[in-house]
Motif scaffolding. Structure first.
Motif, PDB file in Angstrom:
ATOM      1  N   GLU A 104       0.825  -1.303   0.087  1.00 43.02           N
ATOM      2  CA  GLU A 104       0.217   0.124  -0.059  1.00 43.02           C
ATOM      3  C   GLU A 104       0.917   1.433  -0.090  1.00 43.02           C
ATOM      4  OE1 GLU A 104      -4.058  -1.298   2.395  1.00 43.02           O
ATOM      5  OE2 GLU A 104      -2.119  -1.096   3.635  1.00 43.02           O
ATOM      6  N   THR A 105       2.046   1.141   0.609  1.00 45.56           N
ATOM      7  CA  THR A 105       2.803   2.441   0.871  1.00 45.56           C
ATOM      8  C   THR A 105       3.507   2.725  -0.589  1.00 45.56           C
ATOM      9  OG1 THR A 105       3.379   1.818   3.150  1.00 45.56           O
ATOM     10  CG2 THR A 105       4.888   3.376   1.859  1.00 45.56           C
ATOM     11  N   LYS A 106       3.875   1.600  -1.440  1.00 41.93           N
ATOM     12  CA  LYS A 106       4.385   1.692  -2.677  1.00 41.93           C
ATOM     13  C   LYS A 106       3.687   2.302  -3.744  1.00 41.93           C
ATOM     14  CE  LYS A 106       8.293  -1.914  -2.187  1.00 41.93           C
ATOM     15  NZ  LYS A 106       8.765  -3.142  -2.733  1.00 41.93           N
ATOM     16  N   VAL A 107       2.416   1.763  -3.522  1.00 44.39           N
ATOM     17  CA  VAL A 107       0.896   2.342  -4.646  1.00 44.39           C
ATOM     18  C   VAL A 107       0.963   3.815  -4.242  1.00 44.39           C
ATOM     19  CG1 VAL A 107      -1.317   2.184  -4.894  1.00 44.39           C
ATOM     20  CG2 VAL A 107       0.289   0.047  -4.878  1.00 44.39           C
ATOM     21  N   ARG A 108       0.815   4.131  -3.077  1.00 38.95           N
ATOM     22  CA  ARG A 108       0.478   5.541  -2.541  1.00 38.95           C
ATOM     23  C   ARG A 108       1.709   6.577  -2.934  1.00 38.95           C
ATOM     24  NH1 ARG A 108      -0.363   8.123   3.456  1.00 38.95           N
ATOM     25  NH2 ARG A 108      -0.739  10.075   2.927  1.00 38.95           N
ATOM     26  N   ILE A 109       3.099   5.990  -2.987  1.00 36.45           N
ATOM     27  CA  ILE A 109       4.141   6.965  -3.537  1.00 36.45           C
ATOM     28  C   ILE A 109       4.061   6.677  -4.930  1.00 36.45           C
ATOM     29  CG2 ILE A 109       6.679   6.819  -3.763  1.00 36.45           C
ATOM     30  CD1 ILE A 109       6.671   5.535  -0.927  1.00 36.45           C
ATOM     31  N   ALA A 110       3.807   5.842  -5.664  1.00 34.97           N
ATOM     32  CA  ALA A 110       3.695   5.771  -7.287  1.00 34.97           C
ATOM     33  C   ALA A 110       2.645   6.482  -7.548  1.00 34.97           C
ATOM     34  CB  ALA A 110       3.406   4.145  -7.632  1.00 34.97           C
ATOM     35  N   LYS A 111       1.638   6.556  -7.087  1.00 27.65           N
ATOM     36  CA  LYS A 111       0.573   7.670  -7.424  1.00 27.65           C
ATOM     37  C   LYS A 111       0.861   9.009  -7.405  1.00 27.65           C
ATOM     38  CE  LYS A 111      -3.441   4.744  -6.680  1.00 27.65           C
ATOM     39  NZ  LYS A 111      -4.736   4.361  -5.622  1.00 27.65           N
ATOM     40  N   ARG A 112       1.753   9.577  -6.054  1.00 28.66           N
ATOM     41  CA  ARG A 112       2.044  10.770  -5.968  1.00 28.66           C
ATOM     42  C   ARG A 112       3.040  11.071  -7.111  1.00 28.66           C
ATOM     43  NH1 ARG A 112       1.751  15.744  -5.329  1.00 28.66           N
ATOM     44  NH2 ARG A 112       3.001  16.637  -3.598  1.00 28.66           N
ATOM     45  N   VAL A 113       3.721  10.304  -7.271  1.00 32.55           N
ATOM     46  CA  VAL A 113       4.954  10.591  -8.449  1.00 32.55           C
ATOM     47  C   VAL A 113       4.239  10.674  -9.794  1.00 32.55           C
ATOM     48  CG1 VAL A 113       6.708   9.322  -9.775  1.00 32.55           C
ATOM     49  CG2 VAL A 113       6.922   9.206  -7.426  1.00 32.55           C
ATOM     50  N   ALA A 114       3.048  10.020 -10.037  1.00 29.67           N
ATOM     51  CA  ALA A 114       2.504  10.333 -11.205  1.00 29.67           C
ATOM     52  C   ALA A 114       1.862  11.610 -11.341  1.00 29.67           C
ATOM     53  CB  ALA A 114       1.205   8.898 -11.445  1.00 29.67           C
ATOM     54  N   GLU A 115       1.384  11.965 -10.178  1.00 32.20           N
ATOM     55  CA  GLU A 115       0.658  13.414 -10.010  1.00 32.20           C
ATOM     56  C   GLU A 115       2.037  14.341 -10.428  1.00 32.20           C
ATOM     57  OE1 GLU A 115      -0.690  14.238  -6.431  1.00 32.20           O
ATOM     58  OE2 GLU A 115      -2.328  12.632  -6.283  1.00 32.20           O
ATOM     59  N   MET A 116       3.172  14.101 -10.085  1.00 34.93           N
ATOM     60  CA  MET A 116       4.256  15.121 -10.055  1.00 34.93           C
ATOM     61  C   MET A 116       4.898  15.297 -11.480  1.00 34.93           C
ATOM     62  SD  MET A 116       5.722  14.586  -6.277  1.00 34.93           S
ATOM     63  CE  MET A 116       7.132  15.708  -6.503  1.00 34.93           C
ATOM     64  N   LEU A 117       4.510  14.116 -12.278  1.00 35.91           N
ATOM     65  CA  LEU A 117       5.310  14.133 -13.487  1.00 35.91           C
ATOM     66  C   LEU A 117       4.672  15.355 -14.506  1.00 35.91           C
ATOM     67  CD1 LEU A 117       5.480  10.309 -14.298  1.00 35.91           C
ATOM     68  CD2 LEU A 117       7.449  11.972 -13.454  1.00 35.91           C
ATOM     69  N   PRO A 118       5.379  16.104 -15.033  1.00 40.09           N
ATOM     70  CA  PRO A 118       4.892  17.060 -15.881  1.00 40.09           C
ATOM     71  C   PRO A 118       4.437  16.624 -17.074  1.00 40.09           C
ATOM     72  CG  PRO A 118       7.242  16.922 -16.141  1.00 40.09           C
ATOM     73  CD  PRO A 118       7.038  16.000 -15.085  1.00 40.09           C
ATOM     74  N   ASP A 119       3.289  17.395 -17.563  1.00 35.40           N
ATOM     75  CA  ASP A 119       2.681  16.935 -18.910  1.00 35.40           C
ATOM     76  C   ASP A 119       3.822  17.423 -19.932  1.00 35.40           C
ATOM     77  OD1 ASP A 119       0.454  16.086 -20.526  1.00 35.40           O
ATOM     78  OD2 ASP A 119      -0.165  18.144 -20.801  1.00 35.40           O
ATOM     79  N   GLY A 120       3.829  16.541 -20.708  1.00 40.38           N
ATOM     80  CA  GLY A 120       4.669  16.544 -22.023  1.00 40.38           C
ATOM     81  C   GLY A 120       6.112  16.507 -21.679  1.00 40.38           C
ATOM     82  N   GLY A 121       6.394  16.024 -20.405  1.00 39.70           N
ATOM     83  CA  GLY A 121       7.785  15.728 -20.277  1.00 39.70           C
ATOM     84  C   GLY A 121       8.366  14.530 -20.548  1.00 39.70           C
TER      85      GLY A 121
END
Length: 67
Positions: free
Chosen positions: A8-25
């Motif tokens: 659950e911790t890994k999924v939570r971190i992965a979701k947060r990383v996905a939010e932080m990735l810049p569009d078009g990056g």
């Protein structure tokens, strides 16, 4: 507050990383949690993903039964 499992911790971190990735990056992902992040990218966010071996165009893991 309950303790989260390691998964659950890994999924939570992965979701947060996905939010932080810049569009078009362009993103060079390592192995583990960073690779999991692509499974949680919103459909309207366009990211160029490069693996550690330099391959472009990788994406979320395949669903069961898909080639």
């Amino acid at each position: 507050m309950r303790n989260m499992s390691e998964a659950e911790t890994k999924v939570r971190i992965a979701k947060r990383v996905a939010e932080m990735l810049p569009d078009g990056g362009f993103v060079n992902l390592g192995v583990g949690i960073p690779t999991m992040a692509v499974d949680y990218l919103p459909a309207n966010k366009h990211i160029y993903i490069q693996t550690e071996n330099g391959m472009l165009g990788v994406g979320p893991k395949q669903l069961s039964g898909e080639a």
